[in-house]
Every structure is written in C-alpha cells, then in structure tokens.
Motif scaffolding. Structure first.
Motif, mmCIF file in Angstrom:
data_model
loop_
_atom_site.group_PDB
_atom_site.id
_atom_site.type_symbol
_atom_site.label_atom_id
_atom_site.label_comp_id
_atom_site.label_asym_id
_atom_site.label_seq_id
_atom_site.Cartn_x
_atom_site.Cartn_y
_atom_site.Cartn_z
ATOM 1 N N CYS A 180 -7.915 1.009 -6.286
ATOM 2 C CA CYS A 180 -6.936 -0.076 -6.189
ATOM 3 C C CYS A 180 -6.612 -0.360 -4.731
ATOM 4 O O CYS A 180 -6.663 -1.497 -4.264
ATOM 5 C CB CYS A 180 -5.647 0.307 -6.899
ATOM 6 S SG CYS A 180 -5.611 -0.124 -8.619
ATOM 7 N N MET A 181 -6.294 0.706 -4.030
ATOM 8 C CA MET A 181 -5.863 0.586 -2.640
ATOM 9 C C MET A 181 -6.899 -0.166 -1.806
ATOM 10 O O MET A 181 -6.590 -1.106 -1.094
ATOM 11 C CB MET A 181 -5.677 1.992 -2.077
ATOM 12 C CG MET A 181 -5.083 2.020 -0.708
ATOM 13 S SD MET A 181 -3.303 1.851 -0.789
ATOM 14 C CE MET A 181 -2.817 3.500 -1.267
ATOM 15 N N GLU A 182 -8.132 0.280 -1.927
ATOM 16 C CA GLU A 182 -9.204 -0.328 -1.152
ATOM 17 C C GLU A 182 -9.294 -1.822 -1.440
ATOM 18 O O GLU A 182 -9.191 -2.670 -0.552
ATOM 19 C CB GLU A 182 -10.523 0.359 -1.544
ATOM 20 C CG GLU A 182 -11.670 0.016 -0.631
ATOM 21 C CD GLU A 182 -12.913 0.773 -1.049
ATOM 22 O OE1 GLU A 182 -13.999 0.376 -0.623
ATOM 23 O OE2 GLU A 182 -12.790 1.753 -1.816
ATOM 24 N N ALA A 226 -6.143 -3.701 -0.347
ATOM 25 C CA ALA A 226 -5.873 -3.762 1.080
ATOM 26 C C ALA A 226 -6.764 -4.805 1.733
ATOM 27 O O ALA A 226 -6.370 -5.484 2.678
ATOM 28 C CB ALA A 226 -6.106 -2.406 1.731
ATOM 29 N N TYR A 242 -0.348 -2.534 -10.629
ATOM 30 C CA TYR A 242 -1.222 -2.507 -9.458
ATOM 31 C C TYR A 242 -2.687 -2.629 -9.870
ATOM 32 O O TYR A 242 -3.467 -3.340 -9.240
ATOM 33 C CB TYR A 242 -1.004 -1.213 -8.664
ATOM 34 C CG TYR A 242 0.117 -1.304 -7.666
ATOM 35 C CD1 TYR A 242 -0.123 -1.652 -6.354
ATOM 36 C CD2 TYR A 242 1.423 -1.047 -8.041
ATOM 37 C CE1 TYR A 242 0.901 -1.739 -5.428
ATOM 38 C CE2 TYR A 242 2.464 -1.131 -7.134
ATOM 39 C CZ TYR A 242 2.191 -1.481 -5.824
ATOM 40 O OH TYR A 242 3.211 -1.578 -4.917
ATOM 41 N N SER A 284 -5.017 -5.895 -8.663
ATOM 42 C CA SER A 284 -6.198 -5.746 -7.814
ATOM 43 C C SER A 284 -7.478 -5.878 -8.617
ATOM 44 O O SER A 284 -8.558 -5.683 -8.087
ATOM 45 C CB SER A 284 -6.165 -4.402 -7.103
ATOM 46 O OG SER A 284 -6.341 -3.361 -8.034
ATOM 47 N N ALA A 318 0.831 -1.194 0.000
ATOM 48 C CA ALA A 318 0.000 0.000 0.000
ATOM 49 C C ALA A 318 0.872 1.253 0.000
ATOM 50 O O ALA A 318 0.610 2.203 -0.737
ATOM 51 C CB ALA A 318 -0.928 -0.008 1.209
ATOM 52 N N LEU A 360 2.293 1.866 -3.360
ATOM 53 C CA LEU A 360 1.283 2.403 -4.286
ATOM 54 C C LEU A 360 1.074 3.887 -4.049
ATOM 55 O O LEU A 360 0.930 4.679 -4.995
ATOM 56 C CB LEU A 360 -0.035 1.635 -4.116
ATOM 57 C CG LEU A 360 -1.218 2.175 -4.909
ATOM 58 C CD1 LEU A 360 -0.899 2.221 -6.394
ATOM 59 C CD2 LEU A 360 -2.460 1.327 -4.659
ATOM 60 N N GLU A 361 1.065 4.266 -2.790
ATOM 61 C CA GLU A 361 0.871 5.681 -2.473
ATOM 62 C C GLU A 361 2.027 6.515 -3.006
ATOM 63 O O GLU A 361 1.825 7.553 -3.655
ATOM 64 C CB GLU A 361 0.735 5.839 -0.948
ATOM 65 C CG GLU A 361 0.271 7.212 -0.524
ATOM 66 C CD GLU A 361 1.406 8.211 -0.423
ATOM 67 O OE1 GLU A 361 1.133 9.407 -0.567
ATOM 68 O OE2 GLU A 361 2.574 7.785 -0.235
#
Lengths: 249, 249
Positions: free
Chosen positions: A229-231, A234, A181, A185, A89, A92-93
């Motif tokens: 993506c993050m959500e 994660a 990414y 995801s 994560a 990605l940030e």
DNA sequence: ATCAAGTAGAATCTCGACAAAAAAGCTGAT
DNA sequence: ATCAGCTTTTTTGTCGAGATTCTACTTGAT
C-alpha cells in the motif's frame, strides 16, 4: 423526492425482522462506500450532497455522520461540518503498528481459549475465502466486494475466541481503517503474491496451536500488505486528484 | 478546547460556555454525567427527558446520543431508542482484562520512546494528582470531580509517549468504562489503600526505565481497583433497584 | 385465571423551514 | 496587485410539527 424505502422486501442477510431506521440505512451505505474507497475524492462531505445521494432528510443523515465521526471514519469540526479523514504515509505506519500490537494479543488469547466450535468456524471462513474471487470477473481491475466481506470475516474468525468483545471491536475498527488504505491505493493485481496461501498458513498454525508461528505469519501478512500500500500510494496517489473533478459544476 | 468565541450573547446564567454547537454541548455534559454515575437509575434514556434536562432541541440531543452510542457509553436499538449500557460482574472482568492487555503494551512502548518533555509532563501530572483532594471537602462520601480529572490525566500521561493515537484512544475508552464502574459502586473511603503511593510507584519506575516493574505496579493497581469494585458491587449494587423505583407511579 | 386480539397512549424518527455561521465574491483604497 | 472591510451566497445547525412504530392497557374468549 419520494422516500424510496427498502422495506417490505427482506434482504437475505436481514433475517431478523428488525425494521431499520433511515439513519441506520444511510450509516450502513455510507460506511460501505467509505470502506470501498468509492468517494475518497472530495475531502469535505457536505450534508446536502449526502442527502441527495442516499435519499434521506438532513436529520437522519446527520445522525449517521455523527456515528461515523465517532468511529473515526470521518472527521468533524463544530460549525464546519464533516470531512473524510485524510490519509498519509505516517498514519498508515502508525495504524499498522497498532494493529500488529492488538492482533498479536488477540491471536494468542484466541489460541489459548480455542474451542471446537471456534475451530470449525475458522475452517469455514477459510474455505469460503478460498472459494471467492479476488477481483470482479467482469472487470479484473476492481476488487470484489464479496471477497472483501469474506476476508474481513476470516480475520475476525481468527481472533473470535480471544474472550474480549472490546478487543474484537478495536481490531475491527483498525481493520476498517486498513481496508480503506488498501482500497484507496487499489492493491495491484498479480504482484506474485499468494494471498490465499498466506491466509491458509495462518489458519493452519492457529489450528495446530502454534501461537508463535501464527503470530509471525499474521504480522508478516499485515506488514507486507502495508508495505505494498505504502509504495503504491506514496508514488501514485495524489490527494488533489479528486478535487479537480469536484470543481466541475 | 481553547476556542475563544466572539459570542456576544454571554448568557452567564448557563455557566457552561455554550460556544460551538448545541449538540457538542449536550454531548459533553451528558458524557460527564454518565461518567460521574449521576444517572444510573433509569435503564432507558428517553430523548424527551434529555431535552428537558439539558435545554436543547431533539435534533442536537439525538446527535449527541448517537455519538455516545458509537463510543460504547450508550446502547441503541432501531426504533427503540437509547439506553444506558448495563453493568455486570463478567463485563467488569472482561473490561479489566482488556485494559491490562492494552495498557501493558502502551506502557512498554511509552517507556521505550520516552523523551525529556514526556518525563516532565508525567512528573507534573503526578504532582497535581497528589495535591488534589480525593473526596469533596464538604461531603467526604462523594468523589471529587477535579480529582477524577487529574487521575485520568495522570494515567494518560503514562502512555502518552507510546506513539499511537489509536492505542491512546482505546485506552481512554476503556478508562471511561472503568471509571463508570468505579463511580457506580462508589469506591469506599479509607479501606487502608495508599492510592497516591501506588501512583507514585508507577511513575517512579517509569522514570527509571524499569518497564517490567512499572507494568507490574500498574496492573496490580488496576486489578486491585477492579476487585474492590467487584466486591462492593456484587454485594451492594442491585441492578433492579432502579427499575423498582421506576415502577412507582 | 391465562392468553390472544384490538385499541389508546407514548415514544421514536423524519421532514421541511428557519436562524446562525462560514465561505465566497466584490468594491475601494494604499 | 494586495488587502481590509462589507455584501452575497452557501452551508451548517436548530426548531417544531407530523408520520410511523412501539408499549401498555382493556376487552373478550377458551
């Protein structure tokens, strides 16, 4: 192991009669597979595995792996071989942040130096992207590789007039990472997102010469994608999932 | 790179601790030589030549060449081998412009996220740079490799706190290219330039948190260097000089 | 003399085998 | 059971030979 070469029959995209080497062929295929997220399972990448999968000897495979490692798509430790770059994560940030910095600059320069030729290419790229199908028609859960190509081409067209092939190359590199990414995801379908609309707004503001507006739209576009993506990744992505499959043997 | 290897065969004649892999060793040496401008004569880089110069087989040499080509220090054409990237005035201009864009962003972010640890590292880097000799004591016409190392370390320390290893990597890449130009055109000695003063001003403004001032000083520093390179290499450097020598035979 | 075709030479690229190193497996003692 | 130390297996990294491709040169014709 017969060397099943792909020469003789010219692919439509390869108009130049440049005969490619096996190393470049493996590089291209492996790179596509990496960006497609097709082999995110295994963390380690044994050269023998690549050899048997792409049908080439160890030497060209190692050359391809070295190129990919230098590009940042693979990692490498002396005497310990190659591995797929881990995802996280925080990475990605950081990736998204860097991308916004570079693309903002590239976008502003591109607008400042736009030409009629460039505008036409941009319109064309947008048109082609709008025409393509987001997902595969036969299987709506997988992404359409053709759409991915056009999507990348559109974003490159935006910054094509920035006047620095270095900056374009860096943006491409970050774009590769980002799509890795995105495809890992497995961007969810139909989350009420108007993707073609977002792209059209960016292009329109570019063509209007509205730099601030275009930048705002583009960065929002990137940040929204990253957030989705993050959500998803994660909560849903388990890096050990693939290892279990790899243990069968 | 502090990998202390339990390598029984010391082979002190080689000098360089060929600890890990041959490919990495060749990569490192060849890269140093490229940045030193030591072999700008020949445009083409035959692998057999590299093999005989660095004492390794063709396979590790090719791996090293592939890495360098992916980094942009070498060029490569399928079935046609590797070559040293050509230099030109327009390329230098584009390089400098791109570098200013990226370093400005990196500098501002670095200032915004500075820490005590980072400040100390910066002070240290400046001190070491000030202590080093610009030219070799025994031969004032050639640059001191040690100074080059410290110079690079200083510029990296400036942006070390920017919070993106991607951006740092890109800046490093551009820095490599720039130093290639600087060393090819053999930066003239004693042109009344106060180099350590320029660096000190940048560092002081950084430590003061004066982002605008630091950016201004840094960009002027880069542009002045580029201008001096440009002048010297537009009037003095003849890209065909090496080819002519190659024709003698 | 210019240009095209064909040939000899040189360079790149690839393969298979080998050596070196790391990872995995095994035995025995604390 | 755990861990150190040794053995076996797997994987990486390297070498030298050979096949393919490019380059330079010679030859012959317009």
């Amino acid at each position: 192991m017969g060397a099943r070469l792909t020469n003789g029959i010219a692919l439509p995209g390869e108009g130049k009669g440049a005969k490619s080497t096996l190393a470049s062929s493996v590089y291209q295929q492996l790179r596509d597979d990496l960006l497609r997220g097709a082999l995110e399972a295994e963390s380690k990448l044994r050269v023998e595995w690549v050899v048997s999968r792409y049908g080439a000897g160890a030497s060209p495979v190692r050359e391809a792996l070295n190129r990919l490692a230098a590009e940042g798509l693979l990692g490498r430790h002396d005497q310990r071989g190659f591995f797929l770059m881990p995802v996280s994560a925080t990475e990605l940030e950081e990736l998204t942040r860097t991308r916004c910095w570079l693309e903002e600059r590239a976008l502003r320069e591109s607008i400042a130096h736009r030409t009629a030729e460039w505008e036409e290419q941009l319109v064309l790229a947008l048109h082609r992207l709008a025409r393509a199908e987001r997902r595969l028609p036969e299987d709506p859960t997988t992404n359409n590789p053709e759409w991915e190509k056009l999507h990348r081409a559109f974003h490159r067209a935006l910054i094509a007039a920035c006047g620095s092939h270095w900056l374009i190359g860096f943006c491409d590199q970050l774009s590769d990472q980002a799509s890795r990414y995105r495809l890992i995801s497995q961007n969810a379908p139909g989350t009420g997102r108007d993707e073609i609309g977002e792209h059209r707004i960016i292009a329109e503001r570019m063509l209007d010469g509205d730099a601030d507006g275009a930048v705002e739209a583009l960065l929002n576009h990137y940040r929204l994608t990253a957030a989705m993506c993050m959500e998803r990744f994660a909560q849903g992505y388990d890096p050990k999932a693939g290892l279990a499959k790899a243990r069968r043997r």
